[in-house]
Design a protein around this motif. Sequence first.
Motif, PDB file in Angstrom:
ATOM      1  N   GLY A 164     -13.737  -7.101  53.789  1.00 29.86           N
ATOM      2  CA  GLY A 164     -14.245  -5.838  53.261  1.00 29.86           C
ATOM      3  C   GLY A 164     -13.143  -4.801  53.171  1.00 29.86           C
ATOM      4  N   PHE A 165     -12.293  -4.765  54.189  1.00 28.29           N
ATOM      5  CA  PHE A 165     -11.134  -3.863  54.188  1.00 28.29           C
ATOM      6  C   PHE A 165     -10.255  -4.125  52.966  1.00 28.29           C
ATOM      7  CE2 PHE A 165      -6.680  -3.174  55.065  1.00 28.29           C
ATOM      8  CZ  PHE A 165      -6.627  -1.941  55.701  1.00 28.29           C
ATOM      9  N   VAL A 166      -9.915  -5.397  52.747  1.00 22.64           N
ATOM     10  CA  VAL A 166      -9.010  -5.750  51.658  1.00 22.64           C
ATOM     11  C   VAL A 166      -9.655  -5.475  50.298  1.00 22.64           C
ATOM     12  CG1 VAL A 166      -7.733  -7.647  50.587  1.00 22.64           C
ATOM     13  CG2 VAL A 166      -7.866  -7.487  53.072  1.00 22.64           C
ATOM     14  N   SER A 167     -10.941  -5.779  50.159  1.00 21.37           N
ATOM     15  CA  SER A 167     -11.617  -5.643  48.866  1.00 21.37           C
ATOM     16  C   SER A 167     -11.648  -4.193  48.394  1.00 21.37           C
ATOM     17  CB  SER A 167     -13.051  -6.187  48.969  1.00 21.37           C
ATOM     18  OG  SER A 167     -13.041  -7.542  49.341  1.00 21.37           O
ATOM     19  N   ILE A 168     -12.011  -3.273  49.292  1.00 22.81           N
ATOM     20  CA  ILE A 168     -12.074  -1.862  48.890  1.00 22.81           C
ATOM     21  C   ILE A 168     -10.681  -1.278  48.737  1.00 22.81           C
ATOM     22  CG2 ILE A 168     -12.993   0.412  49.477  1.00 22.81           C
ATOM     23  CD1 ILE A 168     -15.072  -1.663  48.683  1.00 22.81           C
ATOM     24  N   ALA A 169      -9.723  -1.736  49.524  1.00 21.80           N
ATOM     25  CA  ALA A 169      -8.341  -1.284  49.339  1.00 21.80           C
ATOM     26  C   ALA A 169      -7.833  -1.686  47.954  1.00 21.80           C
ATOM     27  CB  ALA A 169      -7.446  -1.857  50.431  1.00 21.80           C
ATOM     28  N   TYR A 170      -8.161  -2.916  47.532  1.00 21.66           N
ATOM     29  CA  TYR A 170      -7.828  -3.331  46.164  1.00 21.66           C
ATOM     30  C   TYR A 170      -8.414  -2.341  45.155  1.00 21.66           C
ATOM     31  CZ  TYR A 170      -6.077  -8.144  46.954  1.00 21.66           C
ATOM     32  OH  TYR A 170      -5.319  -9.233  47.297  1.00 21.66           O
ATOM     33  N   GLU A 171      -9.682  -2.020  45.334  1.00 24.23           N
ATOM     34  CA  GLU A 171     -10.369  -1.127  44.394  1.00 24.23           C
ATOM     35  C   GLU A 171      -9.635   0.206  44.272  1.00 24.23           C
ATOM     36  OE1 GLU A 171     -14.647   1.220  43.867  1.00 24.23           O
ATOM     37  OE2 GLU A 171     -14.345  -0.164  45.537  1.00 24.23           O
ATOM     38  N   VAL A 172      -9.260   0.793  45.407  1.00 21.12           N
ATOM     39  CA  VAL A 172      -8.584   2.091  45.401  1.00 21.12           C
ATOM     40  C   VAL A 172      -7.254   2.004  44.658  1.00 21.12           C
ATOM     41  CG1 VAL A 172      -7.486   3.834  46.856  1.00 21.12           C
ATOM     42  CG2 VAL A 172      -9.703   2.894  47.505  1.00 21.12           C
ATOM     43  N   VAL A 173      -6.461   0.976  44.943  1.00 18.77           N
ATOM     44  CA  VAL A 173      -5.139   0.853  44.315  1.00 18.77           C
ATOM     45  C   VAL A 173      -5.284   0.556  42.823  1.00 18.77           C
ATOM     46  CG1 VAL A 173      -2.920  -0.331  44.358  1.00 18.77           C
ATOM     47  CG2 VAL A 173      -4.158   0.052  46.492  1.00 18.77           C
ATOM     48  N   TRP A 174      -6.205  -0.345  42.472  1.00 17.22           N
ATOM     49  CA  TRP A 174      -6.417  -0.643  41.053  1.00 17.22           C
ATOM     50  C   TRP A 174      -6.835   0.601  40.292  1.00 17.22           C
ATOM     51  CZ3 TRP A 174      -9.791  -5.492  42.399  1.00 17.22           C
ATOM     52  CH2 TRP A 174      -8.946  -6.590  42.651  1.00 17.22           C
ATOM     53  N   PHE A 175      -7.810   1.330  40.817  1.00 17.33           N
ATOM     54  CA  PHE A 175      -8.300   2.517  40.128  1.00 17.33           C
ATOM     55  C   PHE A 175      -7.204   3.573  40.012  1.00 17.33           C
ATOM     56  CE2 PHE A 175     -13.182   2.160  40.834  1.00 17.33           C
ATOM     57  CZ  PHE A 175     -13.143   0.869  40.323  1.00 17.33           C
ATOM     58  N   ARG A 176      -6.444   3.737  41.079  1.00 18.72           N
ATOM     59  CA  ARG A 176      -5.374   4.726  41.059  1.00 18.72           C
ATOM     60  C   ARG A 176      -4.342   4.384  39.979  1.00 18.72           C
ATOM     61  NH1 ARG A 176      -3.001   7.998  44.917  1.00 18.72           N
ATOM     62  NH2 ARG A 176      -1.098   8.882  44.064  1.00 18.72           N
ATOM     63  N   PHE A 177      -3.991   3.120  39.869  1.00 19.14           N
ATOM     64  CA  PHE A 177      -3.007   2.719  38.867  1.00 19.14           C
ATOM     65  C   PHE A 177      -3.582   2.850  37.459  1.00 19.14           C
ATOM     66  CE2 PHE A 177      -0.735  -0.191  36.130  1.00 19.14           C
ATOM     67  CZ  PHE A 177       0.585   0.103  36.424  1.00 19.14           C
ATOM     68  N   LEU A 178      -4.832   2.438  37.266  1.00 18.94           N
ATOM     69  CA  LEU A 178      -5.422   2.455  35.924  1.00 18.94           C
ATOM     70  C   LEU A 178      -5.609   3.869  35.385  1.00 18.94           C
ATOM     71  CD1 LEU A 178      -7.993  -0.459  36.279  1.00 18.94           C
ATOM     72  CD2 LEU A 178      -6.132  -0.334  34.606  1.00 18.94           C
TER      73      LEU A 178
END
Length: 571
Positions: A250-264
């Motif tokens: 769960g930690f990794v999944s939401i961290a992915y979301e934050v980084v992906w959204f920030r980059f996009l």
Amino acid sequence: MRNRDGVLDTIGLKNRVLVTAIFLASGAASLILQVLWFKQLQFVLGSATVSVSVTVASFFFGLSLGSALGGRIADTVSRPLKIYGFLELALAVVSLAVTAFLSHWSTWVGWLSPMLDLESPFRLPLMVTLSLAILSLPTMLMGATLPFLVKFLTRTQTDLANRIGLLYGFNTLGAAIGTLVVGFVLMGLWGITGSSLVAAALYICVGGVALLVARSASPLSPVTATAPVQTAAPEQGRTSILIAIFACSGFVSIAYEVVWFRFLTNVSTSSVYAFSGMLGVYLLGLVIGALICARPLAPRKDQLLRYFAVTQLLIAVAATLTVAILGKARVVGAVLSPIVSSLLPVPVQELLGGDVSFFLICAVALLLPTTLIGISFPLASELTVMQMSALGRRIGSLYALNTIGGVLGSLAAGFLLIPYLGSQGALTALIVLNVLLFAATTLSQPGLLREGSLWRQGAIAASVIAVALLLLTPHYLERVLTAIEGADVLELRETRQATFAVVEYREKAAGTYQQLVVNSKSYANNRPEGRRYMAAMGHYPILLHPGPVETAVVICIGTGTTVGAVSTTRN
């Protein structure tokens, strides 16, 4: 009608479909309110990264607490669907009260303003207290709903992954629909209050239907021991290790979301629809993953533990592919743009936010890894529920731990990974964590530890990931952030708040000048004609003011030209 374990199915297909459908509507209502409350709380707490992080953490803390408490209660009741119906009706009332309270923020925030000042030592504690006080009750009610429905629909452990996959999948589908509808339609048509009424109406309908179905449903009988299911489930003493691994996922999944959204955000337009589109794609992937688990994977009981381990590995591979796609996001957008223009009329594109090609970029980049992430929860549910008598408590705890892991992942990504490692470094660290989760799952479960083919797959995948990341080079994503035509990048910083760049242009007519770029959007520059109009913005209001000017407010400092013009005024 009996299921595969020979247990009499007293629910019926019609009621099962109906209950799943109302859980979809409940998910839509919850995400509508999440978007509305986040926007309203910005008026009180601000929109800085710290403020948004506190709000997100408070929301998910309530969900996790409600899930844990709801799971414990669900194991003690004989009519869980009836309790679920009352929870949804309570949400209708509470959600309207919260929206009304936040809509009148200006009447009560005044006496808190000194403590919310940027220099106040009470600012952060007060922000946390306000967020928890406002959001805890409705989010706890939201979090408590899943354990009651799982308890109602699942009568044997054999059906667990299938039932949870369908419930989780359709609830997440509802969440995706709610996110898109509130962002693209509701707020523009009816504003915050009208959108809140729509969500409350959905809750009332969901609660009413649940109570009607509960009237004809038989009460649950005490759970008796059944024949063991032929599954590669973890040993009793090792289940807690698997739960901890799932919390880390769960930690990794939401961290992915934050980084992906920030980059996009660096390749999107400044449209207000961009976030809704990104979140909608992310949630759609979770839906597809949950439904894949419910149908093709759930019946293969002897392979579920292996599937869970391999899923962590595949997420790492898919996330590596996503890094490669993000680095070519502008190229993909340029290719898709004429295709979208030829297929969709301009009015349809405007209805969808005017940047359909950006949403397609999100789908190409994010759909595969998010689908794999969506498979994990239903698998972990069946693998960790050892006794049906404790079904609600285990599902509630599992969801709570995964949610808390997600909160920590969100905070870690925004406050640590991006500022210190940058987008590519953060994604690389998360990919490595997924590989480590695969290794931890395999090492902790004796049934997997002896599988040589699984270790070979892990070694091949890790090698492919390592080679791919080396070929991409450490500054692969940075080139997207600095791809500004005709300019030299003087400085690039990825901070907690945004991605900042200072670029320099050299032109014959204008000479040399600099530009401040935030998330790839121009915020200010010191080009000569720009300096003239920005200085005029400071001089004209003072010249037109009828009396002496003692104070002035300049909103958005930019390059400081307007502030400088105001400061030179002498009465």
